[in-house]
Write an enzyme that holds these catalytic residues in place. Structure first.
Site, mmCIF file in Angstrom:
data_model
loop_
_atom_site.group_PDB
_atom_site.id
_atom_site.type_symbol
_atom_site.label_atom_id
_atom_site.label_comp_id
_atom_site.label_asym_id
_atom_site.label_seq_id
_atom_site.Cartn_x
_atom_site.Cartn_y
_atom_site.Cartn_z
ATOM 1 N N ILE A 12 -13.409 -25.780 8.686
ATOM 2 C CA ILE A 12 -12.532 -24.631 8.964
ATOM 3 C C ILE A 12 -13.313 -23.527 9.691
ATOM 4 C CG2 ILE A 12 -10.896 -22.967 7.999
ATOM 5 C CD1 ILE A 12 -10.667 -24.767 5.518
ATOM 6 N N THR A 100 -24.189 -22.112 -4.543
ATOM 7 C CA THR A 100 -23.671 -21.557 -3.279
ATOM 8 C C THR A 100 -22.382 -20.759 -3.492
ATOM 9 O OG1 THR A 100 -24.695 -23.236 -1.884
ATOM 10 C CG2 THR A 100 -22.712 -22.193 -1.022
ATOM 11 N N ASP A 126 -6.523 -22.387 -3.132
ATOM 12 C CA ASP A 126 -5.424 -22.409 -4.123
ATOM 13 C C ASP A 126 -5.865 -23.084 -5.424
ATOM 14 O OD1 ASP A 126 -5.539 -25.060 -3.219
ATOM 15 O OD2 ASP A 126 -3.419 -25.208 -2.708
ATOM 16 N N GLU A 127 -6.966 -23.844 -5.379
ATOM 17 C CA GLU A 127 -7.384 -24.585 -6.582
ATOM 18 C C GLU A 127 -7.819 -23.667 -7.720
ATOM 19 O OE1 GLU A 127 -9.692 -28.088 -6.199
ATOM 20 O OE2 GLU A 127 -8.716 -28.682 -4.335
ATOM 21 N N TYR A 149 -15.848 -27.617 -8.919
ATOM 22 C CA TYR A 149 -15.655 -26.951 -7.616
ATOM 23 C C TYR A 149 -14.779 -25.716 -7.769
ATOM 24 C CZ TYR A 149 -13.260 -25.860 -3.224
ATOM 25 O OH TYR A 149 -12.699 -25.191 -2.165
ATOM 26 N N LYS A 153 -15.525 -21.669 -7.227
ATOM 27 C CA LYS A 153 -14.805 -20.801 -6.283
ATOM 28 C C LYS A 153 -14.178 -19.617 -7.032
ATOM 29 C CE LYS A 153 -14.194 -21.301 -2.418
ATOM 30 N NZ LYS A 153 -15.009 -20.840 -1.253
ATOM 31 N N ARG A 272 -9.269 -39.745 -10.295
ATOM 32 C CA ARG A 272 -10.293 -38.689 -10.320
ATOM 33 C C ARG A 272 -10.288 -38.071 -11.720
ATOM 34 N NH1 ARG A 272 -9.416 -34.013 -5.914
ATOM 35 N NH2 ARG A 272 -10.771 -35.278 -4.611
HETATM 36 P P1 NAD Z 1 -16.967 -27.796 4.805
HETATM 37 O O1 NAD Z 1 -17.518 -28.523 3.629
HETATM 38 O O2 NAD Z 1 -16.454 -28.557 5.975
HETATM 39 O O3 NAD Z 1 -18.056 -26.747 5.361
HETATM 40 C C1 NAD Z 1 -18.832 -25.942 4.534
HETATM 41 C C2 NAD Z 1 -19.940 -25.353 5.398
HETATM 42 O O4 NAD Z 1 -20.746 -24.483 4.584
HETATM 43 C C3 NAD Z 1 -20.889 -26.408 5.982
HETATM 44 O O5 NAD Z 1 -21.113 -26.158 7.354
HETATM 45 C C4 NAD Z 1 -22.175 -26.225 5.170
HETATM 46 O O6 NAD Z 1 -23.344 -26.592 5.888
HETATM 47 C C5 NAD Z 1 -22.114 -24.738 4.854
HETATM 48 N N1 NAD Z 1 -22.908 -24.363 3.665
HETATM 49 C C6 NAD Z 1 -22.884 -24.952 2.443
HETATM 50 N N2 NAD Z 1 -23.753 -24.324 1.607
HETATM 51 C C7 NAD Z 1 -24.301 -23.306 2.322
HETATM 52 C C8 NAD Z 1 -25.246 -22.298 2.014
HETATM 53 N N3 NAD Z 1 -25.805 -22.212 0.800
HETATM 54 N N4 NAD Z 1 -25.586 -21.416 2.984
HETATM 55 C C9 NAD Z 1 -25.039 -21.492 4.229
HETATM 56 N N5 NAD Z 1 -24.149 -22.437 4.574
HETATM 57 C C10 NAD Z 1 -23.771 -23.334 3.633
HETATM 58 O O7 NAD Z 1 -15.839 -26.836 4.208
HETATM 59 P P2 NAD Z 1 -14.393 -26.445 4.741
HETATM 60 O O8 NAD Z 1 -13.436 -27.493 4.317
HETATM 61 O O9 NAD Z 1 -14.479 -26.034 6.136
HETATM 62 O O10 NAD Z 1 -14.130 -25.170 3.806
HETATM 63 C C11 NAD Z 1 -14.572 -23.877 4.221
HETATM 64 C C12 NAD Z 1 -14.181 -22.869 3.155
HETATM 65 O O11 NAD Z 1 -12.765 -22.905 2.950
HETATM 66 C C13 NAD Z 1 -14.804 -23.145 1.786
HETATM 67 O O12 NAD Z 1 -15.164 -21.910 1.210
HETATM 68 C C14 NAD Z 1 -13.689 -23.808 0.987
HETATM 69 O O13 NAD Z 1 -13.823 -23.552 -0.389
HETATM 70 C C15 NAD Z 1 -12.469 -23.126 1.580
HETATM 71 N N6 NAD Z 1 -11.231 -23.914 1.534
HETATM 72 C C16 NAD Z 1 -11.173 -25.155 2.076
HETATM 73 C C17 NAD Z 1 -9.946 -25.848 2.094
HETATM 74 C C18 NAD Z 1 -9.819 -27.230 2.680
HETATM 75 O O14 NAD Z 1 -8.764 -27.843 2.527
HETATM 76 N N7 NAD Z 1 -10.810 -27.758 3.365
HETATM 77 C C19 NAD Z 1 -8.805 -25.251 1.538
HETATM 78 C C20 NAD Z 1 -8.915 -23.977 0.962
HETATM 79 C C21 NAD Z 1 -10.125 -23.318 0.993
HETATM 80 O O1 DAU Z 2 -6.406 -27.179 -2.228
HETATM 81 C C1 DAU Z 2 -7.453 -26.739 -1.411
HETATM 82 C C2 DAU Z 2 -8.629 -27.668 -1.578
HETATM 83 O O2 DAU Z 2 -8.282 -28.877 -0.910
HETATM 84 C C3 DAU Z 2 -9.934 -27.124 -1.033
HETATM 85 O O3 DAU Z 2 -10.276 -25.969 -1.760
HETATM 86 C C4 DAU Z 2 -11.046 -28.170 -1.145
HETATM 87 O O4 DAU Z 2 -12.237 -27.698 -0.557
HETATM 88 C C5 DAU Z 2 -10.594 -29.425 -0.440
HETATM 89 O O5 DAU Z 2 -11.567 -30.441 -0.611
HETATM 90 C C6 DAU Z 2 -9.244 -29.900 -0.973
HETATM 91 O O6 DAU Z 2 -9.368 -30.401 -2.319
HETATM 92 P P1 DAU Z 2 -8.521 -31.679 -2.805
HETATM 93 O O7 DAU Z 2 -9.181 -32.284 -3.968
HETATM 94 O O8 DAU Z 2 -7.076 -31.358 -2.922
HETATM 95 O O9 DAU Z 2 -8.670 -32.600 -1.474
HETATM 96 P P2 DAU Z 2 -9.093 -34.137 -1.273
HETATM 97 O O10 DAU Z 2 -8.920 -34.423 0.180
HETATM 98 O O11 DAU Z 2 -10.387 -34.459 -1.905
HETATM 99 O O12 DAU Z 2 -7.945 -34.898 -2.077
HETATM 100 C C7 DAU Z 2 -6.584 -34.704 -1.767
HETATM 101 C C8 DAU Z 2 -5.771 -35.586 -2.700
HETATM 102 O O13 DAU Z 2 -6.024 -36.957 -2.378
HETATM 103 C C9 DAU Z 2 -6.153 -35.438 -4.170
HETATM 104 O O14 DAU Z 2 -4.976 -35.560 -4.971
HETATM 105 C C10 DAU Z 2 -7.082 -36.613 -4.440
HETATM 106 C C11 DAU Z 2 -6.553 -37.683 -3.502
HETATM 107 N N1 DAU Z 2 -7.551 -38.637 -2.996
HETATM 108 C C12 DAU Z 2 -8.668 -38.116 -2.380
HETATM 109 C C13 DAU Z 2 -9.657 -38.945 -1.915
HETATM 110 C C14 DAU Z 2 -10.885 -38.384 -1.264
HETATM 111 C C15 DAU Z 2 -7.364 -40.007 -3.117
HETATM 112 O O15 DAU Z 2 -6.329 -40.465 -3.638
HETATM 113 N N2 DAU Z 2 -8.342 -40.836 -2.644
HETATM 114 C C16 DAU Z 2 -9.495 -40.369 -2.055
HETATM 115 O O16 DAU Z 2 -10.366 -41.190 -1.660
#
Ligand code: NAD
Ligand code: DAU
Length: 338
Positions: A12, A100, A126-127, A149, A153, A272
């Site tokens: 993101i 972190t 939202d988690e 996780y 957060k 999970r």
């Molecule tokens: P990501 O795992 O793709 O990226 C995380 C980044 O943070 C990486 O580039 C990593 O190298 C960096 N990082 C980790 N530890 C660090 C540290 N100690 N110092 C500096 N950099 C560090 O994550 P994402 O999916 O892009 O998520 C970004 C943010 O959005 C996170 O805070 C996550 O909790 C939040 N978020 C993600 C989702 C989602 O669906 N992916 C949804 C809601 C919120």
């Molecule tokens: O809701 C926001 C969150 O969404 C972010 O804060 C997290 O950083 C992000 O990782 C994500 O968390 P989830 O656990 O919801 O996402 P994930 O993609 O890991 O899983 C989505 C759903 O799919 C969940 O119900 C678990 C299921 N799943 C996931 C994986 C990786 C499977 O069934 N099989 C899988 O192999």
């Protein structure tokens, strides 16, 4: 404006960097990223071509590094994406998450205070509210995180709110739902299933496959985050979701249909641990700021699948080495005693 974007080499964060450079061509954007397994310099290939962009490899937990960057680039605004983000990894090894996501956030808040930073946006999730059977969470609901996780957060969010209350810092919190789109590390549901299907590997569906998430296209999320940064009220929390509620089985079937692959690739695997059943957000507050998602879900998912189809050079190198070590460890844990 002079921005520090932490975690900007991740999924993101890198999209947000692209958005800022495009929307505000006179701004300076400095990325601080530790480049963990999830951080990928390739995600910033476009940004690197821009003279207003700087990249620094480093850790948000190191106060001296953060301080040096703020002084050197006269940073005014910080947006904190840096985090450990994958729920399954937090179940296997929670330590880095607390470090972190809680202590790193606290370190940044200390720097905001000391350097009189004008705005700090914490990217949360939202988690932190936990699972909800019916209805949708509002920003005023209690936090009931259920994985290491989400607990980490939530710890970060509480630090932000405490620093607001105690030191009157100019802070904002965004709580987004599940993002998807190009450049998402292929351990999360959508990129994992797309890349596995493309290589005719099994799609490991947890439990009954009926867990539900609200899917938000990453570009819509970044526009929402920018709206909060520009228009949000200090000390406030803003939920960000698109209302695209789908269960995992529906997502899986859509991916297989888009790729013209057999449903025989679906492999039911043990659930999970502590798996949250359903997430849903009330987003009235951010809509009142003027944001709404613009991407229809079906179009965003189709474009996302096509992006992974067109960019094997991005994801193929990621599906080896450290990645496989994690999968082997996870497989072992899941099948222990079975
Ligand atoms: P990501 O795992 O793709 O990226 C995380 C980044 O943070 C990486 O580039 C990593 O190298 C960096 N990082 C980790 N530890 C660090 C540290 N100690 N110092 C500096 N950099 C560090 O994550 P994402 O999916 O892009 O998520 C970004 C943010 O959005 C996170 O805070 C996550 O909790 C939040 N978020 C993600 C989702 C989602 O669906 N992916 C949804 C809601 C919120
Ligand atoms: O809701 C926001 C969150 O969404 C972010 O804060 C997290 O950083 C992000 O990782 C994500 O968390 P989830 O656990 O919801 O996402 P994930 O993609 O890991 O899983 C989505 C759903 O799919 C969940 O119900 C678990 C299921 N799943 C996931 C994986 C990786 C499977 O069934 N099989 C899988 O192999």
């Amino acid at each position: 404006m002079r921005l520090l974007i932490t975690g900007g080499a991740g999924f993101i964060g890198s999209h947000y960097v692209d958005l800022r450079l495009k929307r505000y061509p006179r701004d300076l954007v400095v990325v601080l990223d530790k480049l963990t397994y999830a951080g990928n310099p390739a995600n910033l290939a476009g940004a690197r071509r821009n003279q207003c962009f700087k990249f620094i490899k480093g850790d948000i937990c190191e106060a001296r590094t953060v301080e040096r960057i703020i002084r050197k680039y006269r940073i005014e605004v910080i947006v904190n994406f840096a985090a450990e983000t994958h729920v399954d990894r937090s179940i296997l090894s929670p330590e880095d998450f607390a470090r972190t996501d809680v202590l790193g956030t606290q370190t940044l808040l200390g720097a905001v205070r000391k350097n009189k930073i004008k705005r700090f946006l914490q990217i949360s999730t939202d988690e932190v509210y936990g699972s909800i059977e019916r209805g949708a969470f509002r920003e005023t609901n209690d936090l009931k995180p259920s994985s290491p996780y989400s607990a980490s957060k939530a710890g970060g969010d509480l630090q932000v709110l405490a620093y607001r209350h105690t030191y009157d810092l100019p802070v904002l919190i965004a709580r987004s739902s599940n993002n998807f789109g190009p450049r998402q590390y292929p351990e999360k549901l959508i990129p994992l299933f797309v890349t596995n299907a493309l290589t005719d590997q099994a799609l490991p569906l947890y439990g009954d496959g009926l867990n539900t998430r609200d899917w938000l296209y990453v570009e819509d999320n970044c526009l929402g985050l920018d709206c909060i940064l520009e228009k949000g009220v200090f000390g406030e929390v803003y939920n960000l979701g698109a209302g695209n509620t789908r269960n995992n089985l529906e997502i899986t079937h859509t991916i297989l249909k888009l790729l013209k692959k057999s449903i025989g690739l679906i492999k039911r695997v043990p659930d999970r641990l502590g798996h949250d059943r359903r997430y849903a957000l009330n987003t009235r507050k951010i809509r009142d700021l003027g944001w709404q998602p613009v991407w229809p879900f079906a179009k965003a998912l189709k474009d996302t699948v096509e992006w992974y189809q067109a960019h094997p050079e991005w994801w193929q190198p990621l599906k080896s080495g450290e990645y496989m070590k994690y999968y082997r460890q996870q497989y072992h844990e899941r099948h222990k005693g079975k």
